[in-house]
Scaffold this motif. Structure first.
Motif: not given
Lengths: 160, 160
Positions: A130-133, A139-148, B108-111
């Motif tokens: 996710q960080r790589v993407i 973008y600098e990744l600060t969080g995510h919403v992830h639900e399978l 998916d989305h990157l916000v």
DNA sequence: ATCCTTGCAAAGTCTTTGCACGGGA
DNA sequence: TCCCGTGCAAAGACTTTGCAAGGAT
């Protein structure tokens, strides 16, 4: 039952959480109150995911130190800021759900769309990816919403 | 301006979408109406993510064939079922958001949490990994909610 | 003593629903 | 003609907010 200190000592964890909450409140010129402490305790003792109305109900049933729904609503952003709880389970209904976050490792959720069963999982490869993407787009990744979302083993058997 | 057929021919895509919608409605003993067709058109022509009230506003501003908010609310589950649109952007506010899905590849989305900028991304490794994780717990993956939150390049520059 | 906190009720939002009329097949 | 679709307004559900009394520092 009298006060018992177990091996993992949940009581001490709660004390630490209350202390952290006190520090966050102090830093914002807000005050620690018995109601807020009760909310912290109820949130950490709650087994699983909950929403505000549910937590307020639990607090009122205990009767020791009840909290109105409005007060719990007002407290949640502070609990999130203090890292006591975190938002969770976005795909489940209207209400915002939360779960305990204090001294718990990061994880995401795998939800059965049939029976609602929830599994917590953690995968380091996934975190890195996710960080790589994000970096791929600057973008600098600060969080995510992830639900399978899927169908759990039990429900898969039933369908056959 | 007169009717123009462009290279990618968005008009034909809309016609195909309307046809698919008609088929889904037919299969459920429901009827295609001019209002529903207008909703399909508006949804596919909308550039980006939208919510119900917004789509209804667009339809009413056009005035050609307006649709009440209630009607749009009633139509959305059908559009989702027909694959015309799909829910999107869960972390953005209260309203349920949607985006066009017809003849568009999965993404998916990157916000950006600062300015709200949205990037669509797709990563096959990520897709596979999710399936693998689900299987690890005996789940059959049927879908997912995935949103990366971060700080976009522009906002990162501003912060320095 | 000061000013934040709380409970209650009212207000706000988004969404759903009941009803009578209009429209598709 | 039959019965679904639609707009309007009312109802629901969740969350936020105004206000006066109570509590923390």
């Amino acid at each position: 039952m009298a006060h018992v200190v177990t091996a993992s000592c949940p009581e001490e964890r709660i004390v630490r959480a209350v202390e952290r909450f006190r520090a966050v409140l102090y830093g914002r010129d807000l005050r620690m109150t018995s109601v807020r402490e009760a909310i912290v305790r109820a949130a950490l003792e709650y087994d699983g995911h909950f929403h505000v109305q549910e937590l307020a109900r639990v607090l009122q049933e205990r009767g020791l130190r009840d909290a109105s729904v409005a007060t719990v609503y007002r407290a949640m952003p502070l609990l999130v800021e203090a890292g006591i709880v975190q938002p969770a389970l976005v795909s489940a209904g209207d209400e915002q759900r939360y779960e305990a976050a204090f001294e718990r490792p990061h994880h995401d959720h795998l939800v059965c769309t049939q029976c609602g069963d929830v599994v917590e999982f953690h995968d380091e490869v996934l975190e890195t990816l996710q960080r790589v993407i994000a970096e791929r787009y600057g973008y600098e990744l600060t969080g995510h919403v992830h639900e399978l979302l899927g169908c759990c083993p039990k429900c898969r058997k039933k369908k056959r």
